[in-house]
Scaffold this motif. Structure first.
Motif, PDB file in Angstrom:
ATOM      1  N   HIS A 135       0.828  -1.212   0.000  1.00  0.00           N
ATOM      2  CA  HIS A 135       0.000   0.000   0.000  1.00  0.00           C
ATOM      3  C   HIS A 135       0.864   1.265   0.000  1.00  0.00           C
ATOM      4  CE1 HIS A 135      -3.463  -2.484   2.002  1.00  0.00           C
ATOM      5  NE2 HIS A 135      -3.283  -2.792   0.719  1.00  0.00           N
ATOM      6  N   TRP A 136       0.492   2.189  -0.869  1.00  0.00           N
ATOM      7  CA  TRP A 136       1.214   3.461  -0.994  1.00  0.00           C
ATOM      8  C   TRP A 136       0.222   4.606  -0.945  1.00  0.00           C
ATOM      9  CZ3 TRP A 136       6.540   3.244  -1.393  1.00  0.00           C
ATOM     10  CH2 TRP A 136       7.093   1.972  -1.668  1.00  0.00           C
ATOM     11  N   ILE A 137       0.583   5.665  -0.217  1.00  0.00           N
ATOM     12  CA  ILE A 137      -0.253   6.863  -0.125  1.00  0.00           C
ATOM     13  C   ILE A 137       0.236   7.864  -1.178  1.00  0.00           C
ATOM     14  CG2 ILE A 137      -1.016   8.765   1.345  1.00  0.00           C
ATOM     15  CD1 ILE A 137      -0.376   7.000   3.756  1.00  0.00           C
ATOM     16  N   VAL A 138      -0.689   8.343  -1.986  1.00  0.00           N
ATOM     17  CA  VAL A 138      -0.355   9.324  -3.021  1.00  0.00           C
ATOM     18  C   VAL A 138      -0.380  10.721  -2.395  1.00  0.00           C
ATOM     19  CG1 VAL A 138      -1.012  10.314  -5.246  1.00  0.00           C
ATOM     20  CG2 VAL A 138      -1.357   7.869  -4.807  1.00  0.00           C
ATOM     21  N   GLU A 139       0.761  11.433  -2.477  1.00  0.00           N
ATOM     22  CA  GLU A 139       0.850  12.803  -1.973  1.00  0.00           C
ATOM     23  C   GLU A 139       1.142  13.740  -3.140  1.00  0.00           C
ATOM     24  OE1 GLU A 139       3.711  13.232   1.103  1.00  0.00           O
ATOM     25  OE2 GLU A 139       2.619  11.980   2.545  1.00  0.00           O
TER      26      GLU A 139
ATOM     27  N   LEU B  19       1.303  14.105 -16.762  1.00  0.00           N
ATOM     28  CA  LEU B  19       2.339  15.033 -17.225  1.00  0.00           C
ATOM     29  C   LEU B  19       2.610  16.181 -16.260  1.00  0.00           C
ATOM     30  CD1 LEU B  19       1.609  15.407 -21.065  1.00  0.00           C
ATOM     31  CD2 LEU B  19       3.232  13.894 -19.950  1.00  0.00           C
ATOM     32  N   THR B  20       1.571  16.840 -15.744  1.00  0.00           N
ATOM     33  CA  THR B  20       1.792  18.096 -15.034  1.00  0.00           C
ATOM     34  C   THR B  20       1.790  17.978 -13.514  1.00  0.00           C
ATOM     35  OG1 THR B  20      -0.576  18.608 -15.147  1.00  0.00           O
ATOM     36  CG2 THR B  20       0.838  19.448 -16.930  1.00  0.00           C
ATOM     37  N   THR B  21       1.137  16.965 -12.940  1.00  0.00           N
ATOM     38  CA  THR B  21       1.048  16.852 -11.484  1.00  0.00           C
ATOM     39  C   THR B  21       2.275  16.128 -10.943  1.00  0.00           C
ATOM     40  OG1 THR B  21      -1.370  16.747 -11.619  1.00  0.00           O
ATOM     41  CG2 THR B  21      -0.344  16.085  -9.532  1.00  0.00           C
ATOM     42  N   ARG B  22       2.924  16.752  -9.968  1.00  0.00           N
ATOM     43  CA  ARG B  22       4.078  16.139  -9.306  1.00  0.00           C
ATOM     44  C   ARG B  22       3.609  15.403  -8.057  1.00  0.00           C
ATOM     45  NH1 ARG B  22       9.064  20.181  -8.917  1.00  0.00           N
ATOM     46  NH2 ARG B  22       7.640  21.416  -7.616  1.00  0.00           N
ATOM     47  N   LEU B  23       4.043  14.149  -7.925  1.00  0.00           N
ATOM     48  CA  LEU B  23       3.551  13.259  -6.873  1.00  0.00           C
ATOM     49  C   LEU B  23       4.698  12.710  -6.041  1.00  0.00           C
ATOM     50  CD1 LEU B  23       1.263  11.064  -9.183  1.00  0.00           C
ATOM     51  CD2 LEU B  23       0.513  13.030  -7.827  1.00  0.00           C
ATOM     52  N   ARG B  24       4.355  12.302  -4.817  1.00  0.00           N
ATOM     53  CA  ARG B  24       5.240  11.477  -3.996  1.00  0.00           C
ATOM     54  C   ARG B  24       4.440  10.249  -3.564  1.00  0.00           C
ATOM     55  NH1 ARG B  24       7.773  14.525   0.874  1.00  0.00           N
ATOM     56  NH2 ARG B  24       9.730  13.437   0.425  1.00  0.00           N
ATOM     57  N   PHE B  25       5.124   9.131  -3.428  1.00  0.00           N
ATOM     58  CA  PHE B  25       4.488   7.892  -2.995  1.00  0.00           C
ATOM     59  C   PHE B  25       5.058   7.500  -1.635  1.00  0.00           C
ATOM     60  CE2 PHE B  25       4.117   7.869  -7.613  1.00  0.00           C
ATOM     61  CZ  PHE B  25       2.761   7.597  -7.775  1.00  0.00           C
ATOM     62  N   LYS B  26       4.194   7.578  -0.610  1.00  0.00           N
ATOM     63  CA  LYS B  26       4.605   7.296   0.764  1.00  0.00           C
ATOM     64  C   LYS B  26       4.129   5.897   1.162  1.00  0.00           C
ATOM     65  CE  LYS B  26       4.091   9.097   5.484  1.00  0.00           C
ATOM     66  NZ  LYS B  26       3.467  10.180   6.301  1.00  0.00           N
ATOM     67  N   HIS B  27       5.067   5.068   1.637  1.00  0.00           N
ATOM     68  CA  HIS B  27       4.706   3.713   2.055  1.00  0.00           C
ATOM     69  C   HIS B  27       3.852   3.796   3.318  1.00  0.00           C
ATOM     70  CE1 HIS B  27       5.287  -0.525   3.348  1.00  0.00           C
ATOM     71  NE2 HIS B  27       5.280  -0.717   2.036  1.00  0.00           N
TER      72      HIS B  27
END
Length: 756
Positions: free
Chosen positions: A461-465, A484-492
């Motif tokens: 499971h990963w939380i999209v930030e 393309l335009t949205t910058r994301l981080r994936f938090k465990h």
């Protein structure tokens, strides 16, 4: 007798007996040791604001020849250089050595396809230019060892590129003269440049090295011309040569990054020059400030403009999608002709199939393949990969505690703080992390693929930030995640660490791809934890037809340069493989090993990259002797011996500083860098060894008052004979050895040379 007179090494010329004076290297008596160039430049400073006298126009042929003798000699050398560089240049109709790379890059320019390489673009653009001028259409793939078809004008391309090698020879002459060397020393430097086999051989193919060498020679020549104008600051000629030095720096750095070593030579010269001026109490502060401004504009701003302009042209020409797209940001790729990113659905949703691009400089695409980690969990590998591949595809799925995506139900769009699973499309395994150290970054957790469509756990499971969006703005404005335009981080969700790809290269078992890890102690501004959706497929969503924002040039420029640096650093020797072409830096000065540039069969034309032994060995010896001479002179100076007049000392120190520091700056970095090295990396440093040899001869032999003219001519003749005779003996390794190699005797002067 006063101490300073008793310790003077050489009695002044007007007190010397006539038979001890002899004739100098320049054709003047000993009391007029320097030639006209040197008398104007070195005998005493030229007062600021005065101009050198220009001779009146010639009235007859003899007078014209006398006035232009300095240009007639290099013109003759240029013609000889044309013969050596052009002779049988098209004899081998096969792709030789790195023609396989640079010829292919030239093809991309003609087809306008974007590609990626570790070198800046100027040299490869010139390859594409000469290909277009020769009538090449870019339809050949330049496979190593392949035979050129009839419609590829490889001979014309080689000839045009070898012009850079031709021009090295007259540049060597003019540089030696501007450094203050006499005619005989200048002839030797020029003949060594003409007759070195490594410089000759590498100038005869579709490669970048001849351009790199030419622009390196040009930088040093422009620097010596600027040095000659140092007594007339802010005059037109002073500005001209300072600006040309900056332009040549920009050009050499735009061919290969090795050009930054030549930049360092100019930088050290400039630092010393400004330091000397700082101690000149007669110079107004405003004038000193203007010197700083002039050098900053011409030696920093101007080279950067040249360097950046090359990349701008590179981006303008390569405006079609090609094999190097994945190295660039997604928004840059979306603006390439033939790229379908703009037709993908805009808003991501559960059930979408996507590719995820790491937004760190040099970042690649999130990737997995069936191979497993050899250590740690031994689960399926997850990496970052810089090329488009079906193994880059991931499905956005809900977590295990929620129902699967209902393809007939309402569409659930992806939003900030959603919990997801990323399922690898090809193997159906889930992106996974656990408390197992990553294979290289031991302080981070390993990221792998685990389970299948029905088997898994909460470690999937990963939380999209959401970080922000290039169009929607800050995080609070982003209601739905866009491709393309949205910058994301994936938090465990289990460990609180972030999915990260920081250009750490995996060993050979990971196919030299980039390690992906899960790191907890990361900064919110760490771009290596930023991702964006690049490709997006979802049959339930409408295809977009949107206009893209233009990708900022300097952002793309910086991104590409970091990607080049990252890939260049990854070119390290593989301990699991033996590279028979590679060599160590300390092998080069004494020619421990050459390099076979092609196949070695009996029916193949064979080229062996090896220098002229006399040139390389004498250059290496002169470096050692020059250092010893400087140390001896320093000891004598400390003991109050007056070995030089001020102008002589200035000339001697300039020649030695330029040659010794130039060699050290071009050789030393290869000793400490970890990348794989080859003998051709020594070729720019060799030039400074040749200059050192010329300076040593000029000072101790041709300018000596102890030797008569006959002795000087004898030394000159022996050296020229040795260089030319050795060139003729080994000429086959540069012009091509035909037939069985065993029939060509006497080429292996050292047992380490793998010629036979």
């Amino acid at each position: 007798m006063p101490e300073d007179k008793a310790r003077r090494r050489v009695v002044r010329a007007h007190n010397a007996p006539e038979h001890d004076q002899g004739i100098s290297d320049h054709g003047y008596p000993a009391e007029e040791e320097r030639d006209v160039y040197e008398k104007m430049r070195l005998s005493k400073p030229v007062p600021v604001g005065t101009r050198r006298r220009v001779p009146p126009p010639a009235t007859n042929i003899q007078e014209a020849l006398r006035q232009n003798m300095e240009h007639i000699i290099p013109a003759i050398y240029t013609l000889l250089s044309c013969w050596t560089r052009f002779h049988d240049i098209g004899k081998s109709n096969y792709v030789v050595w790195d023609e396989a790379h640079f010829g292919k890059f030239g093809s991309h320019y003609l087809k306008r396809e974007f590609y990626f390489d570790v070198h800046p673009p100027l040299g490869k653009m010139l390859v594409g230019l000469v290909g277009g001028l020769a009538g090449y259409t870019g339809n050949f793939d330049f496979k190593s060892g392949a035979q050129y078809p009839d419609d590829v004008p490889y001979t014309a391309m080689r000839v045009m590129l070898s012009i850079f090698g031709v021009l090295m020879v007259p540049l060597a002459w003019y540089t030696a003269r501007e450094m203050g060397m006499g005619h005989r020393a200048s002839h030797i430097v020029t003949i060594m440049t003409l007759c070195d086999l490594a410089w000759l051989c590498i100038s005869r193919f579709i490669l970048l090295d001849a351009m790199l060498l030419f622009f390196t020679f040009l930088v040093i020549f422009c620097l010596t011309k600027f040095h000659s104008e140092r007594f007339e600051p802010f005059e037109p000629d002073w500005w001209l040569w300072l600006a040309l030095t900056g332009i040549s720096i920009g050009c050499v750095c735009s061919v290969k990054w090795v050009g930054f070593f030549a930049t360092a030579v100019v930088g050290l010269y400039t630092i010393e020059d400004l330091w000397d001026k700082f101690g000149d109490l007669r110079m107004p502060v405003r004038t000193y400030f203007y010197h700083w401004v002039a050098r900053a504009c011409c030696l920093i701003v101007l080279p950067f403009i040249v360097y950046a302009t090359c990349f701008k042209i590179h981006f303008i020409v390569l405006n079609h999608s090609g094999p190097g797209d994945a190295q660039m940001p997604s928004l840059f790729q979306a603006n390439l002709v033939g790229n379908d990113f703009g037709r993908n659905p805009v808003e991501a949703a559960f059930g979408s199939r996507v590719t995820l691009k790491n937004m760190g400089y040099g970042g690649g695409l999130l990737h997995s393949h069936v191979q497993s980690f050899p250590t740690g969990s031994k689960q399926q590998q997850v990496t970052c990969y810089h090329y488009k591949d079906d193994n880059n595809h991931w499905n956005i799925a809900p977590p295990w505690n929620e129902p699967a995506v209902d393809l007939q139900g309402p569409i659930r769009f992806l939003q900030d703080n959603d919990v997801i699973r990323l399922q690898h499309s090809s193997t159906k395994r889930n992106l996974h992390s656990h408390a197992v150290p990553a294979p290289v970054t031991k302080l981070a957790n390993e990221v792998s693929c685990y389970g299948n469509e029905t088997v898994g756990d909460n470690h999937d499971h990963w939380i999209v930030e959401v970080v922000d969006d290039l169009k929607q703005g800050r995080r609070s404005n982003v209601k739905r995640i866009h491709s393309l335009t949205t910058r994301l981080r994936f938090k465990h969700k289990r460990f609180g660490c972030y999915l990260r790809a920081a250009n750490v290269i995996l060993p050979q078992w990971g196919f030299k791809q980039v390690e992906v890890s899960c790191e907890k102690d990361t900064s919110p501004s760490d771009t290596h934890t930023y991702w964006n959706i690049e490709n997006h497929w979802n049959d339930r969503l409408p295809m977009a037809d949107r206009s893209h924002s233009s990708s900022p040039f300097f952002r793309d420029f910086w991104h590409l340069n970091v990607a080049m640096m990252t890939s260049n650093n990854a070119l390290v020797p593989d301990p699991d493989k033996e590279d028979i072409l590679a060599s160590k830096p300390f092998d080069w000065p004494l020619m421990h090993l050459g390099l076979r540039m092609c196949g070695w069969g009996d029916h193949q034309l064979k080229y062996y990259l090896l220098g002229n032994p006399i040139v390389w060995w004498s250059g290496a010896a002169s470096l050692v002797l020059s250092v010893i001479a400087l140390l001896v002179y320093a000891l004598r100076w400390q003991r109050k011996y007056a070995d030089f007049e001020p102008a002589e000392l200035d000339k001697y120190l300039f020649m030695n500083k330029l040659s010794l520091l130039g060699w050290a700056l071009h050789f030393g970095p290869f000793v400490i860098m970890g990348r794989v090295t080859y003998v051709h990396h020594y070729l720019p440093a060799l030039y400074f060894a040749v200059l050192s040899f010329g300076a040593l001869l000029d000072h101790f032999v041709f300018s000596s008052r102890r030797l008569n003219a006959r002795a000087k001519w004898t030394v000159f003749g022996l050296i020229v004979f040795a260089v030319v005779d050795t060139f003729w003996w080994f000429k086959g390794i540069a012009f091509g050895i035909d037939g069985p190699i065993g029939e060509h005797k006497g080429l292996q002067w050292r047992k380490s040379w793998n010629i036979y």
